[in-house]
Design a protein around this motif. Structure first.
Motif, PDB file in Angstrom:
ATOM      1  N   GLU A  50     -19.415  17.004  32.719  1.00  0.00           N
ATOM      2  CA  GLU A  50     -18.260  16.301  32.181  1.00  0.00           C
ATOM      3  C   GLU A  50     -18.316  16.282  30.657  1.00  0.00           C
ATOM      4  OE1 GLU A  50     -16.383  11.778  32.141  1.00  0.00           O
ATOM      5  OE2 GLU A  50     -18.333  12.201  33.064  1.00  0.00           O
ATOM      6  N   SER A  51     -17.215  16.691  30.041  1.00  0.00           N
ATOM      7  CA  SER A  51     -17.130  16.647  28.588  1.00  0.00           C
ATOM      8  C   SER A  51     -16.894  15.215  28.143  1.00  0.00           C
ATOM      9  CB  SER A  51     -15.981  17.545  28.121  1.00  0.00           C
ATOM     10  OG  SER A  51     -15.796  17.449  26.740  1.00  0.00           O
ATOM     11  N   ARG A  52     -17.557  14.816  27.038  1.00  0.00           N
ATOM     12  CA  ARG A  52     -17.421  13.444  26.552  1.00  0.00           C
ATOM     13  C   ARG A  52     -17.394  13.423  25.032  1.00  0.00           C
ATOM     14  NH1 ARG A  52     -21.428   9.551  30.209  1.00  0.00           N
ATOM     15  NH2 ARG A  52     -20.309   9.850  32.184  1.00  0.00           N
ATOM     16  N   ARG A  53     -16.501  12.571  24.507  1.00  0.00           N
ATOM     17  CA  ARG A  53     -16.472  12.330  23.068  1.00  0.00           C
ATOM     18  C   ARG A  53     -16.414  10.824  22.827  1.00  0.00           C
ATOM     19  NH1 ARG A  53     -11.222  14.921  21.277  1.00  0.00           N
ATOM     20  NH2 ARG A  53     -10.675  14.198  23.366  1.00  0.00           N
ATOM     21  N   VAL A  54     -17.210  10.351  21.885  1.00  0.00           N
ATOM     22  CA  VAL A  54     -17.270   8.930  21.550  1.00  0.00           C
ATOM     23  C   VAL A  54     -17.140   8.787  20.035  1.00  0.00           C
ATOM     24  CG1 VAL A  54     -18.588   6.789  21.734  1.00  0.00           C
ATOM     25  CG2 VAL A  54     -18.865   8.577  23.476  1.00  0.00           C
ATOM     26  N   ILE A  55     -16.266   7.898  19.613  1.00  0.00           N
ATOM     27  CA  ILE A  55     -16.072   7.623  18.193  1.00  0.00           C
ATOM     28  C   ILE A  55     -16.257   6.127  17.969  1.00  0.00           C
ATOM     29  CG2 ILE A  55     -14.579   7.943  16.188  1.00  0.00           C
ATOM     30  CD1 ILE A  55     -15.154  10.516  17.793  1.00  0.00           C
ATOM     31  N   CYS A  56     -17.138   5.755  17.064  1.00  0.00           N
ATOM     32  CA  CYS A  56     -17.337   4.347  16.715  1.00  0.00           C
ATOM     33  C   CYS A  56     -16.868   4.132  15.280  1.00  0.00           C
ATOM     34  CB  CYS A  56     -18.811   3.966  16.840  1.00  0.00           C
ATOM     35  SG  CYS A  56     -19.444   4.054  18.525  1.00  0.00           S
ATOM     36  N   THR A  57     -16.000   3.157  15.102  1.00  0.00           N
ATOM     37  CA  THR A  57     -15.497   2.851  13.770  1.00  0.00           C
ATOM     38  C   THR A  57     -14.838   1.482  13.803  1.00  0.00           C
ATOM     39  OG1 THR A  57     -14.181   3.686  11.910  1.00  0.00           O
ATOM     40  CG2 THR A  57     -13.249   3.965  14.106  1.00  0.00           C
ATOM     41  N   GLY A  58     -14.230   1.073  12.709  1.00  0.00           N
ATOM     42  CA  GLY A  58     -13.615  -0.238  12.634  1.00  0.00           C
ATOM     43  C   GLY A  58     -12.345  -0.344  13.468  1.00  0.00           C
ATOM     44  N   GLN A  59     -12.118  -1.524  13.996  1.00  0.00           N
ATOM     45  CA  GLN A  59     -10.914  -1.792  14.769  1.00  0.00           C
ATOM     46  C   GLN A  59      -9.654  -1.475  13.962  1.00  0.00           C
ATOM     47  OE1 GLN A  59     -10.339  -2.765  17.916  1.00  0.00           O
ATOM     48  NE2 GLN A  59      -8.118  -2.910  17.580  1.00  0.00           N
ATOM     49  N   THR A  60      -9.720  -1.659  12.642  1.00  0.00           N
ATOM     50  CA  THR A  60      -8.560  -1.423  11.787  1.00  0.00           C
ATOM     51  C   THR A  60      -8.129   0.039  11.790  1.00  0.00           C
ATOM     52  OG1 THR A  60     -10.004  -1.122   9.856  1.00  0.00           O
ATOM     53  CG2 THR A  60      -9.125  -3.342  10.245  1.00  0.00           C
ATOM     54  N   MET A  61      -9.011   0.933  12.221  1.00  0.00           N
ATOM     55  CA  MET A  61      -8.702   2.359  12.224  1.00  0.00           C
ATOM     56  C   MET A  61      -8.194   2.845  13.581  1.00  0.00           C
ATOM     57  SD  MET A  61      -9.289   2.802   9.136  1.00  0.00           S
ATOM     58  CE  MET A  61      -8.728   4.494   9.177  1.00  0.00           C
ATOM     59  N   LYS A  62      -7.873   1.922  14.471  1.00  0.00           N
ATOM     60  CA  LYS A  62      -7.487   2.283  15.840  1.00  0.00           C
ATOM     61  C   LYS A  62      -6.346   3.293  15.873  1.00  0.00           C
ATOM     62  CE  LYS A  62      -5.751   0.380  20.192  1.00  0.00           C
ATOM     63  NZ  LYS A  62      -5.423  -0.858  20.956  1.00  0.00           N
TER      64      LYS A  62
END
Length: 245
Positions: free
Chosen positions: A196-208
């Motif tokens: 299964e391909s997976r991508r995860v991005i962690c950043t500030g809620q303001t950048m949603k």
């Protein structure tokens, strides 16, 4: 008395003592890191705290956010958060899986720890893409400057099934550059892939809104990453799958 004498700043005894303590600790940290480097791959690094912050590179593992700066990822994840994120990269993986961790050395440390347990298949390839060359001691290191999103070894293009990134700043420009990097590295989705391909991005809620537009197929996950020090900006996790706790 001339003007130079009048303008000269004189530190108090306490301030001088504190400054000397700082320099003494810095020298000890440098000596410890040089020892760590000389041990090379024989030393298993279990936590990001092994690496001391480079303040000039906006690294603050355990310090409070910098006043007047959009701190984004100046803090590093707690070991628990980094481990949970690393688990998302190895769950359901195979020996053909390729994993990329971009600008998240704390997650990469935990990824290495998980693979060392022998509970997961050894991936075909894992890479840490990071600007700070000290992390080269972890192995599988690729120098990366987000200002040059695709200035990377050509043989790594469209190679990775699973990618996690943690952009260092809360800005549209930064997020868009990371989106370009992820797209360049990502193998993409196709029938008959090894896992299964997976991508995860962690950043500030303001950048949603920026994240959801720049990364096709992403949704915000309920999981909220935690850092080693309190951040003024709420942090969020976005993924194209549902994170498993």
């Amino acid at each position: 008395m001339d003007n130079d004498d009048e303008d000269r700043i004189v530190l108090s005894g306490n301030a001088l003592a504190a400054l000397q303590d700082f320099y003494n600790q810095r020298d000890k940290d440098l000596e410890a890191f040089e020892q760590l480097t000389s041990e090379g791959s024989n030393r298993q690094i279990t936590s990001i705290s092994t690496f001391k912050e480079d303040w000039n590179a906006s690294q603050f593992w355990v310090k409070p956010p910098v006043v007047g700066v959009d701190n984004a990822n100046l803090q590093q994840f707690t070991d628990a958060t980094a481990r949970l994120l690393a688990e998302q990269l190895v769950q359901g993986s195979t020996s053909e899986t390729s994993i990329a961790v971009v600008s998240a050395p704390s997650v990469f440390v935990q990824l290495k720890n998980l693979l060392a347990t022998g509970k997961y298949p050894t991936p075909a390839r894992i890479c840490l893409f990071e600007y700070d060359e000290r992390f080269g001691i972890l192995g599988d290191f690729v120098k990366f400057d987000f200002n040059k999103p695709t200035n990377l070894p050509p043989d790594l293009r469209n190679v990775f099934d699973r990618i996690l990134c943690d952009p260092p700043y809360h800005s549209t420009e930064c997020i868009l550059k990371y989106a370009e990097t992820v797209e360049w590295l990502w193998k993409g989705r196709s029938e008959g892939t090894c896992c299964e391909s997976r991508r995860v991005i962690c950043t500030g809620q303001t950048m949603k809104d920026v994240v959801l537009e720049a990364f096709a197929g992403m949704k915000q996950d309920p999981f909220e990453p935690e850092h080693t020090a309190r951040l003024d900006n709420k942090y969020a996790c976005f993924a194209d799958f549902e994170l498993q706790r």
